[in-house]
Design an enzyme around this catalytic site. Structure first.
Site, PDB file in Angstrom:
ATOM      1  N   ARG A  90       0.862  -1.181   0.000  1.00 32.13           N
ATOM      2  CA  ARG A  90       0.000   0.000   0.000  1.00 32.13           C
ATOM      3  C   ARG A  90       0.897   1.229   0.000  1.00 32.13           C
ATOM      4  NH1 ARG A  90      -4.011   2.451   4.702  1.00 32.13           N
ATOM      5  NH2 ARG A  90      -2.129   3.588   5.265  1.00 32.13           N
ATOM      6  N   TYR A 108      -3.241  11.701   5.664  1.00 33.51           N
ATOM      7  CA  TYR A 108      -3.451  10.360   6.196  1.00 33.51           C
ATOM      8  C   TYR A 108      -2.404   9.371   5.673  1.00 33.51           C
ATOM      9  CZ  TYR A 108      -4.874   5.644   6.789  1.00 33.51           C
ATOM     10  OH  TYR A 108      -4.841   4.321   7.116  1.00 33.51           O
ATOM     11  N   ASP A 140      -5.204   3.896  -0.127  1.00 33.92           N
ATOM     12  CA  ASP A 140      -6.329   4.118   0.781  1.00 33.92           C
ATOM     13  C   ASP A 140      -6.762   5.585   0.701  1.00 33.92           C
ATOM     14  OD1 ASP A 140      -8.135   4.173   2.866  1.00 33.92           O
ATOM     15  OD2 ASP A 140      -6.827   3.127   4.297  1.00 33.92           O
ATOM     16  N   HIS A 160      -9.209   6.732   2.514  1.00 30.58           N
ATOM     17  CA  HIS A 160      -9.655   7.017   3.881  1.00 30.58           C
ATOM     18  C   HIS A 160     -10.884   7.908   3.934  1.00 30.58           C
ATOM     19  CE1 HIS A 160      -8.386   6.691   8.213  1.00 30.58           C
ATOM     20  NE2 HIS A 160      -8.123   5.519   7.711  1.00 30.58           N
ATOM     21  N   GLU A 219      -8.961   1.849  -1.840  1.00 31.14           N
ATOM     22  CA  GLU A 219      -9.750   1.560  -0.639  1.00 31.14           C
ATOM     23  C   GLU A 219     -10.460   2.811  -0.117  1.00 31.14           C
ATOM     24  OE1 GLU A 219      -7.196   0.267   2.515  1.00 31.14           O
ATOM     25  OE2 GLU A 219      -8.728   0.678   4.022  1.00 31.14           O
ATOM     26  N   GLU A 261     -13.497  -1.641   6.370  1.00 36.23           N
ATOM     27  CA  GLU A 261     -12.775  -1.822   7.640  1.00 36.23           C
ATOM     28  C   GLU A 261     -13.585  -1.298   8.829  1.00 36.23           C
ATOM     29  OE1 GLU A 261      -9.114   0.316   6.860  1.00 36.23           O
ATOM     30  OE2 GLU A 261      -9.812   2.049   7.967  1.00 36.23           O
ATOM     31  N   ARG A 283     -13.543  -5.505   3.230  1.00 31.79           N
ATOM     32  CA  ARG A 283     -12.452  -5.363   4.181  1.00 31.79           C
ATOM     33  C   ARG A 283     -12.830  -5.646   5.627  1.00 31.79           C
ATOM     34  NH1 ARG A 283      -8.499  -1.858   4.925  1.00 31.79           N
ATOM     35  NH2 ARG A 283      -7.551  -3.882   5.176  1.00 31.79           N
ATOM     36  N   GLU A 303      -4.301  -7.489   5.033  1.00 36.03           N
ATOM     37  CA  GLU A 303      -3.447  -6.357   5.431  1.00 36.03           C
ATOM     38  C   GLU A 303      -2.548  -6.796   6.587  1.00 36.03           C
ATOM     39  OE1 GLU A 303      -5.634  -3.050   7.032  1.00 36.03           O
ATOM     40  OE2 GLU A 303      -3.967  -1.659   6.794  1.00 36.03           O
ATOM     41  N   TRP A 349     -11.503  11.970   8.831  1.00 32.61           N
ATOM     42  CA  TRP A 349     -10.103  11.613   9.017  1.00 32.61           C
ATOM     43  C   TRP A 349      -9.814  10.323   8.287  1.00 32.61           C
ATOM     44  CZ3 TRP A 349      -7.850   7.281  11.415  1.00 32.61           C
ATOM     45  CH2 TRP A 349      -6.451   7.278  11.286  1.00 32.61           C
TER      46      TRP A 349
HETATM   47  O1  LIG Z   1      -5.433  -0.053   7.806  1.00 34.08           O
HETATM   48  C1  LIG Z   1      -6.104   0.757   7.190  1.00 34.08           C
HETATM   49  O2  LIG Z   1      -6.450   0.623   6.015  1.00 34.08           O
HETATM   50  C2  LIG Z   1      -6.547   1.942   7.887  1.00 34.08           C
HETATM   51  O3  LIG Z   1      -7.209   2.765   7.291  1.00 34.08           O
HETATM   52  C3  LIG Z   1      -6.155   2.019   9.305  1.00 34.08           C
HETATM   53  C4  LIG Z   1      -7.079   2.833  10.158  1.00 34.08           C
HETATM   54  O4  LIG Z   1      -6.762   4.176   9.991  1.00 34.08           O
HETATM   55  C5  LIG Z   1      -6.933   2.422  11.590  1.00 34.08           C
HETATM   56  O5  LIG Z   1      -7.215   1.065  11.704  1.00 34.08           O
HETATM   57  C6  LIG Z   1      -7.855   3.231  12.476  1.00 34.08           C
HETATM   58  O6  LIG Z   1      -7.870   2.712  13.764  1.00 34.08           O
HETATM   59 MG   LIG Z   2      -8.071   1.809   5.530  1.00 35.65          MG
END
Ligand SMILES: O=C(O)C(=O)C[C@H](O)[C@H](O)CO
Ligand SMILES: [Mg+2]
Length: 402
Positions: free
Chosen positions: A147, A159, A210, A212, A236, A262, A283, A339, A402
């Site tokens: 990643r 991020y 990602d 995010h 992602e 996630e 995920r 992951e 975030w």
């Molecule tokens: O592992 C990832 O893809 C993440 O986005 C991690 C997250 O920010 C994290 O698990 C938050 O607790």
């Molecule tokens: Mg993530």
């Protein structure tokens, strides 16, 4: 057979973990992970006050019935706190059952579907040059999938930009720190990073990214389109998924594979995304989505639509979740990727485990159960420390994702 005790153990060997240990009248015990990053003590209270008293005297072999009891019986369904508490019980009960059977957990799930579990690591840098170097480091370590996240000029602490080479830990402050975001700057920069990565390393490795939850569906579609020449393994969390329909717009405009989930807690969070084939990878993982009992249902639904798994595996998921996820990955027919953010040596010492990394893959051992334990004496040396994930604001101060 009866559950005689259930204890919640909180420890902070570099970061906080919440662990449930269930003991039985036959001397066999099981371990489950209940960590909810930045909100840990809410799950501690939920378990201690509302779950543990119900468990005492129950038959630990009745995994499905106990799951239904905790899910339906609470009346208040779903949500990260409830589902993590249920997940911890579920993991511990599968651990007990597998130990009693004298088998590694994957055997109880249905046996081995593959030898090794392809994992992806996190390469981060404060700019493109640094990320390109970090990806090279992962390639040298034998990773097949990486990643890539980069800082973006003009954005404060974008991020995914780590502070160390191997151990990225976002929950790092006793109150949330404030990071920045600017979609236009990111959209202008991120594709350049992938261009550079493919120029430098070619197309032999899988690359992931990602978003995010930062982009609107239209912006995510634009990013997906711009990334197409670089053939990502997945993009992602390109847009928030509370509105599952939002992914339709992204999907209509790009063939870049999409991953999400996630932060999903149940099959209901993913149902429309799966049934409408709006994603390629799901995920959800063991601790987030109610344990192995429920995650299996999500994976089975996904398999009907050729959607593959990609379990979350950041450092806030303890080695107990990693162990369970690896048994799940070893069995699940529609496996995609796992992951793998490495835990620190302190964490690994508190949670002795039998899984190991080799040439870009993780492997589970043959220890009966899920193969992860907790050293309670060592855990007691690391008391809980409040630690929050950051928040994000736009340049004008507006709160963002975030
Ligand atoms: O592992 C990832 O893809 C993440 O986005 C991690 C997250 O920010 C994290 O698990 C938050 O607790
Ligand atoms: Mg993530």
């Amino acid at each position: 057979m009866k559950i005689t005790a259930a204890r919640v153990i909180v420890t902070c060997p570099g970061r906080n973990f919440v662990t449930l240990k269930i003991e039985t009248d036959q001397g066999v015990y099981g371990i489950g992970d209940a960590t909810l990053n930045g909100r840990e003590l809410s799950v501690v209270a939920y378990l201690q006050e509302h779950v543990v008293p119900c468990l005492i005297g129950m038959d630990p072999r009745r995994i499905e019935d106990i799951w239904q009891y905790l899910y339906r019986g609470a009346y208040w369904r779903r949500g990260p706190v409830t589902m993590r508490a249920i997940a911890a019980v579920d993991m511990a009960l599968w651990d007990i059952k597998a130990k009693m059977a004298g088998m590694p957990l994957y055997q109880l799930l249905g046996g081995r579907s593959r030898d090794g579990i392809m994992v992806y690591g996190h390469a981060n840098g404060s700019d493109i040059a640094e990320t390109v170097e970090a990806v090279g480091h992962y390639i040298d370590m034998g990773y097949k999938a990486i990643r890539a996240q980069t800082g973006v000029p003009g954005i404060k602490d974008a991020y995914g930009v780590g502070r160390g080479k191997l151990y990225y830990e976002p929950a790092d402050a006793s109150l949330p720190s404030v990071t920045g975001w600017d979609t236009r700057k990111a959209l202008n920069y991120v594709p350049k990073m992938f261009e550079e990565l493919r120029k430098t390393y070619g197309f032999d490795h899988h690359l992931l990214h990602d978003g995010h939850h930062r982009y609107t569906p239209q912006e995510a579609a634009n990013l997906g389109k711009m990334l197409e020449p670089y053939q990502l393994f997945w993009l992602e969390d390109c847009t928030p998924a509370e509105n599952q329909e939002a992914f339709r717009l992204v999907r209509q405009h790009t063939v870049t594979p999409l991953a999400v989930g996630e932060i999903f807690n149940t099959i209901w969070d993913a149902k429309d995304l799966i049934q409408n084939q709006l994603i390629d990878y799901i995920r959800a993982t063991v601790v987030g989505a109610g344990g192995l009992t429920h995650l299996r249902r999500i994976a089975d639904l996904a398999s009907m639509y050729q959607i593959r798994t990609g379990c979350h595996g950041a450092t806030d998921l303890s080695p107990v979740t990693m162990g369970c996820a690896l048994h799940f990955d070893t069995w699940v027919p529609n496996f995609g990727i796992q992951e793998y953010m490495r835990h620190t040596e302190e964490t690994d010492a508190v949670f002795p485990h039998d899984y190991w990394f080799e040439k870009g893959e993780l492997f589970v051992g043959e220890t009966p159960g899920h193969g992860v334990d907790i050293d309670e004496k060592l855990a007691a040396k690391y008391p809980y420390k409040p630690a929050y994930l950051p928040v994000a604001r736009l340049e004008d101060g507006t709160m963002w994702n975030w």
